[in-house]
Design an enzyme around this catalytic site. Sequence first.
Site, PDB file in Angstrom:
ATOM      1  CE  LYS A 120      51.568  -0.232  29.632  1.00  0.00           C
ATOM      2  NZ  LYS A 120      52.063   0.986  30.301  1.00  0.00           N
ATOM      3  CD  GLU A 204      43.867  -5.700  32.815  1.00  0.00           C
ATOM      4  OE1 GLU A 204      42.903  -5.034  32.428  1.00  0.00           O
ATOM      5  OE2 GLU A 204      44.968  -5.194  33.088  1.00  0.00           O
ATOM      6  CG  HIS A 239      42.034   3.228  22.821  1.00  0.00           C
ATOM      7  ND1 HIS A 239      41.261   2.889  23.915  1.00  0.00           N
ATOM      8  CD2 HIS A 239      41.930   2.196  21.950  1.00  0.00           C
ATOM      9  CE1 HIS A 239      40.735   1.688  23.710  1.00  0.00           C
ATOM     10  NE2 HIS A 239      41.108   1.249  22.536  1.00  0.00           N
ATOM     11  NE  ARG A 296      51.995  10.683  28.255  1.00  0.00           N
ATOM     12  CZ  ARG A 296      51.388   9.509  28.207  1.00  0.00           C
ATOM     13  NH1 ARG A 296      52.082   8.389  28.297  1.00  0.00           N
ATOM     14  NH2 ARG A 296      50.079   9.427  28.069  1.00  0.00           N
TER      15      ARG A 296
HETATM   16  C1  MV4 Z   1      40.139  -2.395  29.818  1.00  0.00           C
HETATM   17  C2  MV4 Z   1      38.754  -2.168  29.596  1.00  0.00           C
HETATM   18  C3  MV4 Z   1      37.872  -3.041  30.192  1.00  0.00           C
HETATM   19  N1  MV4 Z   1      38.329  -4.072  30.935  1.00  0.00           N
HETATM   20  N2  MV4 Z   1      40.530  -3.425  30.583  1.00  0.00           N
HETATM   21  C4  MV4 Z   1      41.774   0.985  26.895  1.00  0.00           C
HETATM   22  C5  MV4 Z   1      43.010   1.786  26.976  1.00  0.00           C
HETATM   23  C6  MV4 Z   1      43.933   0.973  27.799  1.00  0.00           C
HETATM   24  N3  MV4 Z   1      44.720   1.823  28.620  1.00  0.00           N
HETATM   25  C7  MV4 Z   1      43.066   0.069  28.598  1.00  0.00           C
HETATM   26  N4  MV4 Z   1      41.753   0.180  28.037  1.00  0.00           N
HETATM   27  C8  MV4 Z   1      40.726  -0.554  28.537  1.00  0.00           C
HETATM   28  N5  MV4 Z   1      41.074  -1.605  29.299  1.00  0.00           N
HETATM   29  C9  MV4 Z   1      39.649  -4.238  31.116  1.00  0.00           C
HETATM   30  N6  MV4 Z   1      40.066  -5.256  31.860  1.00  0.00           N
HETATM   31  C10 MV4 Z   1      38.381  -1.078  28.835  1.00  0.00           C
HETATM   32  C11 MV4 Z   1      39.372  -0.259  28.294  1.00  0.00           C
HETATM   33  C12 MV4 Z   1      38.916   0.861  27.531  1.00  0.00           C
HETATM   34  C13 MV4 Z   1      39.232   2.159  27.924  1.00  0.00           C
HETATM   35  C14 MV4 Z   1      39.978   2.437  29.067  1.00  0.00           C
HETATM   36  C15 MV4 Z   1      40.287   3.721  29.418  1.00  0.00           C
HETATM   37  C16 MV4 Z   1      39.831   4.774  28.634  1.00  0.00           C
HETATM   38  C17 MV4 Z   1      39.100   4.535  27.509  1.00  0.00           C
HETATM   39  C18 MV4 Z   1      38.788   3.224  27.138  1.00  0.00           C
HETATM   40  C19 MV4 Z   1      38.036   2.994  25.998  1.00  0.00           C
HETATM   41  C20 MV4 Z   1      37.723   1.713  25.628  1.00  0.00           C
HETATM   42  C21 MV4 Z   1      38.193   0.643  26.386  1.00  0.00           C
END
Ligand code: MV4
Length: 510
Positions: A120, A204, A239, A296
């Site tokens: 990442k 982040e 997730h 994918r």
């Molecule tokens: C985050 C975020 C808030 N701020 N990054 C969760 C899955 C992963 N791919 C990244 N995720 C998140 N990253 C920052 N800087 C909140 C989430 C997140 C989230 C993101 C996408 C879909 C569902 C989620 C559920 C909870 C938190």
Amino acid sequence: MKRQSIKKILVANRGEIAVRVIRACREMGITAVAVFSEADRAALHVRMADEAVAIGPAPSRDSYLRQEKILAAAQELRCDAIHPGYGFLAENPEFAEKVQQAGLIFIGPDARAMRLMGDKTSARQCMLAAGIPVVPGTENALADEAEAKRVAAATGYPVMLKAAAGGGGKGMRLVKSANEVASAFRAAVSEAKSAFGDGRVYIEKYIGSPRHIEFQILADHHGHVIHLGERECSIQRRHQKVIEEAPASVLDAELRQTMGETAVRAAQACDYRNAGTIEFMFDKNRQFYFLEMNTRLQVEHPVTEMITGLDLVKQQIRIASGEKLALTQEEVQFRGHAVECRIYAEDPANNFLPSTGTLSFLSPAAGPGVRDDSGFLTGNEISIYYDPLISKLVTWGSDREEAIVRMRRALSEYRVHGVATSIPFCEIVMRHPRFLAGDFDTHFIDDEFMNVENTALTPEGTDSSAARVAAIAAAIFHHAKGSKSKPGAQKSDSGDKSAWKLLGRRRALR
Ligand code: MV4
């Protein structure tokens, strides 16, 4: 790149996605080879394939993850290519490399792009260099606690600590203030080490109430990249996505075009080939940020197929065989709206606990605008060994309203005996005022059903109170009772925001 004809494909997967790939093969006149574990001898993907090879005992690490066995099967049966589906070996660069070294085509991106996007921090660097908006934070992994403190202060609290080797929410930590940094950093590093064998973490800025909106892209080996619009995937729990739709109702045409063009540039930035997904977070101020790229075919790809009329697996196979994309961006046409409900063998009334057993009766929904991508037949077993996804129920409508009404109708037709499923939960969401209004973000399920502040941000495994479990159980009980009453017998509610209060009062399908 020269064209190589693909006449025979080994499908290195199981369940609904293996079935999905086999269906594309059948339509293209390609011979499909299934692989199966001891638990899957009677599985649908085995029955549907032209040939099938046993690859080992039930546990995935002894079967669907056995790279050498799968490669040997592909060579022995003289396959031209391997389709990995999703999960298992789909994003494993070593496997992609081995497939290529064995003289076979890997239907997906090359190992280099997989590695670049799998880390990442390198993905962020790549996007940053290309001028793609990424969430503010560090470019490199943090050296130590002191650096974590400095960067967190400079970024501004709250921040997220994330594992460089993570993704999909694994190994994330919310840090609300300076006095939490040191312990959060240590915990994140050790968690990342044990989960990924790679302890690197980065920071982040925390995005408070994001939506998850992702763009489907296709890239051929001749320099052409197009996008197929977006999918709204915010309705998820821990997730794990539960409901997806296309298009996203928050986007207008202008933003869709901007984000689509950005997704295309993101794919170009990493010299990507085949089908891929650019994930964005979309915040309250309508800003979007690159989150990760999935290298994918995704579980939720059917909603894109339903609104574009394209077959993404066929597109993947054509790209892998060296064909040029047959359509330009201008030729991609979007029509109507699609919704997908994932039917999991999980008990929503029991904190979504996986539910195992024999599918003693399975009768999927059908009819106008309904697509059911299932991996199972009546008599099949849902075991502890694999993902509990039974099926993906997808509906299409000329607009969002029609797609949702069709989904309610389809969910009410669907019959699964032998295990508990997420169907009643999906039925509740399909009537939830906030879902209907398009007023939701990634915290929707936690906010509306878990009745606890932000479980998404508390460490994994944090458990529910008995009250929460009881509330959902009660909701589903009332819902089941309600569904036996005549549709249209009750008037619709208004101004009542609590999901389970609505449930006893069954409303018309409209
Ligand atoms: C985050 C975020 C808030 N701020 N990054 C969760 C899955 C992963 N791919 C990244 N995720 C998140 N990253 C920052 N800087 C909140 C989430 C997140 C989230 C993101 C996408 C879909 C569902 C989620 C559920 C909870 C938190």
